[in-house]
Design a protein around this motif. Structure first.
Motif, PDB file in Angstrom:
ATOM      1  N   MET A  67       0.843  -1.189   0.000  1.00  0.00           N
ATOM      2  CA  MET A  67       0.000   0.000   0.000  1.00  0.00           C
ATOM      3  C   MET A  67       0.886   1.249   0.000  1.00  0.00           C
ATOM      4  O   MET A  67       1.860   1.315   0.732  1.00  0.00           O
ATOM      5  CB  MET A  67      -0.870   0.053   1.253  1.00  0.00           C
ATOM      6  CG  MET A  67      -1.976  -0.920   1.316  1.00  0.00           C
ATOM      7  SD  MET A  67      -2.905  -0.553   2.792  1.00  0.00           S
ATOM      8  CE  MET A  67      -4.472  -1.099   2.348  1.00  0.00           C
ATOM      9  N   ASP A  68       0.465   2.164  -0.775  1.00  0.00           N
ATOM     10  CA  ASP A  68       1.223   3.405  -0.811  1.00  0.00           C
ATOM     11  C   ASP A  68       0.709   4.364   0.272  1.00  0.00           C
ATOM     12  O   ASP A  68      -0.296   4.126   0.919  1.00  0.00           O
ATOM     13  CB  ASP A  68       1.167   4.039  -2.199  1.00  0.00           C
ATOM     14  CG  ASP A  68      -0.241   4.426  -2.610  1.00  0.00           C
ATOM     15  OD1 ASP A  68      -1.197   3.977  -1.954  1.00  0.00           O
ATOM     16  OD2 ASP A  68      -0.368   5.185  -3.583  1.00  0.00           O
ATOM     17  N   ALA A  69       1.407   5.439   0.454  1.00  0.00           N
ATOM     18  CA  ALA A  69       1.084   6.391   1.522  1.00  0.00           C
ATOM     19  C   ALA A  69      -0.279   7.039   1.320  1.00  0.00           C
ATOM     20  O   ALA A  69      -1.005   7.288   2.289  1.00  0.00           O
ATOM     21  CB  ALA A  69       2.163   7.468   1.598  1.00  0.00           C
ATOM     22  N   ASN A  70      -0.668   7.279   0.085  1.00  0.00           N
ATOM     23  CA  ASN A  70      -1.955   7.908  -0.197  1.00  0.00           C
ATOM     24  C   ASN A  70      -3.109   6.992   0.226  1.00  0.00           C
ATOM     25  O   ASN A  70      -4.099   7.436   0.801  1.00  0.00           O
ATOM     26  CB  ASN A  70      -2.044   8.253  -1.691  1.00  0.00           C
ATOM     27  CG  ASN A  70      -3.231   9.140  -1.989  1.00  0.00           C
ATOM     28  OD1 ASN A  70      -3.725   9.829  -1.112  1.00  0.00           O
ATOM     29  ND2 ASN A  70      -3.656   9.122  -3.237  1.00  0.00           N
ATOM     30  N   MET A  71      -2.970   5.700  -0.060  1.00  0.00           N
ATOM     31  CA  MET A  71      -4.005   4.740   0.300  1.00  0.00           C
ATOM     32  C   MET A  71      -4.127   4.617   1.823  1.00  0.00           C
ATOM     33  O   MET A  71      -5.233   4.529   2.356  1.00  0.00           O
ATOM     34  CB  MET A  71      -3.695   3.383  -0.326  1.00  0.00           C
ATOM     35  CG  MET A  71      -4.769   2.385  -0.111  1.00  0.00           C
ATOM     36  SD  MET A  71      -6.241   2.917  -0.974  1.00  0.00           S
ATOM     37  CE  MET A  71      -6.759   1.411  -1.661  1.00  0.00           C
ATOM     38  N   MET A  72      -3.013   4.612   2.508  1.00  0.00           N
ATOM     39  CA  MET A  72      -3.029   4.539   3.977  1.00  0.00           C
ATOM     40  C   MET A  72      -3.666   5.796   4.562  1.00  0.00           C
ATOM     41  O   MET A  72      -4.391   5.723   5.557  1.00  0.00           O
ATOM     42  CB  MET A  72      -1.606   4.362   4.522  1.00  0.00           C
ATOM     43  CG  MET A  72      -1.027   2.998   4.256  1.00  0.00           C
ATOM     44  SD  MET A  72      -1.997   1.665   4.989  1.00  0.00           S
ATOM     45  CE  MET A  72      -1.653   1.916   6.697  1.00  0.00           C
ATOM     46  N   ASN A  73      -3.409   6.938   3.964  1.00  0.00           N
ATOM     47  CA  ASN A  73      -3.984   8.185   4.423  1.00  0.00           C
ATOM     48  C   ASN A  73      -5.514   8.146   4.300  1.00  0.00           C
ATOM     49  O   ASN A  73      -6.229   8.583   5.194  1.00  0.00           O
ATOM     50  CB  ASN A  73      -3.394   9.358   3.630  1.00  0.00           C
ATOM     51  CG  ASN A  73      -3.705  10.687   4.267  1.00  0.00           C
ATOM     52  OD1 ASN A  73      -4.077  10.751   5.434  1.00  0.00           O
ATOM     53  ND2 ASN A  73      -3.554  11.757   3.499  1.00  0.00           N
TER      54      ASN A  73
END
Length: 98
Positions: free
Chosen positions: A1-7
């Protein structure tokens, strides 16, 4: 998961969780109770012993679409709204005996 998805998960995750909790703790049980009450009101028939929301016990002598007549004493009948019936005591007594 990338940072945008986690956000996105951290932003909307708690909101989704709260909606699910509200649904399972409040909405679903309320719908179940409404269904049970509708089935009880639809199943009313002459001769059933019932109790009204106001606590009056009586025997149904006439059942109409929106009203019922209750015999609450010898030579005393009252007409009440069908929706004001709180419980069918006859059905509860039968289920307790079984």
């Amino acid at each position: 998961m990338d940072a945008n998805m986690m956000n996105v998960f951290y932003t909307y995750g708690p909101l989704v969780f709260m909606v699910l909790v509200i649904y399972f703790l409040i909405i679903k049980p309320q719908r179940k109770e409404q269904k049970r009450r509708k089935e009880m009101l639809d199943g009313l028939k002459r001769g059933n012993r019932v109790v009204t929301i106001g606590g009056i016990f009586g025997v149904l002598t006439e059942v109409r679409d929106t009203t019922v007549k209750l015999k609450i004493a010898e030579h005393v009948e009252i007409e009440v709204s069908r929706a004001s019936i709180n419980a069918n005591v006859s059905a509860e007594e039968r289920s307790e005996k079984e």
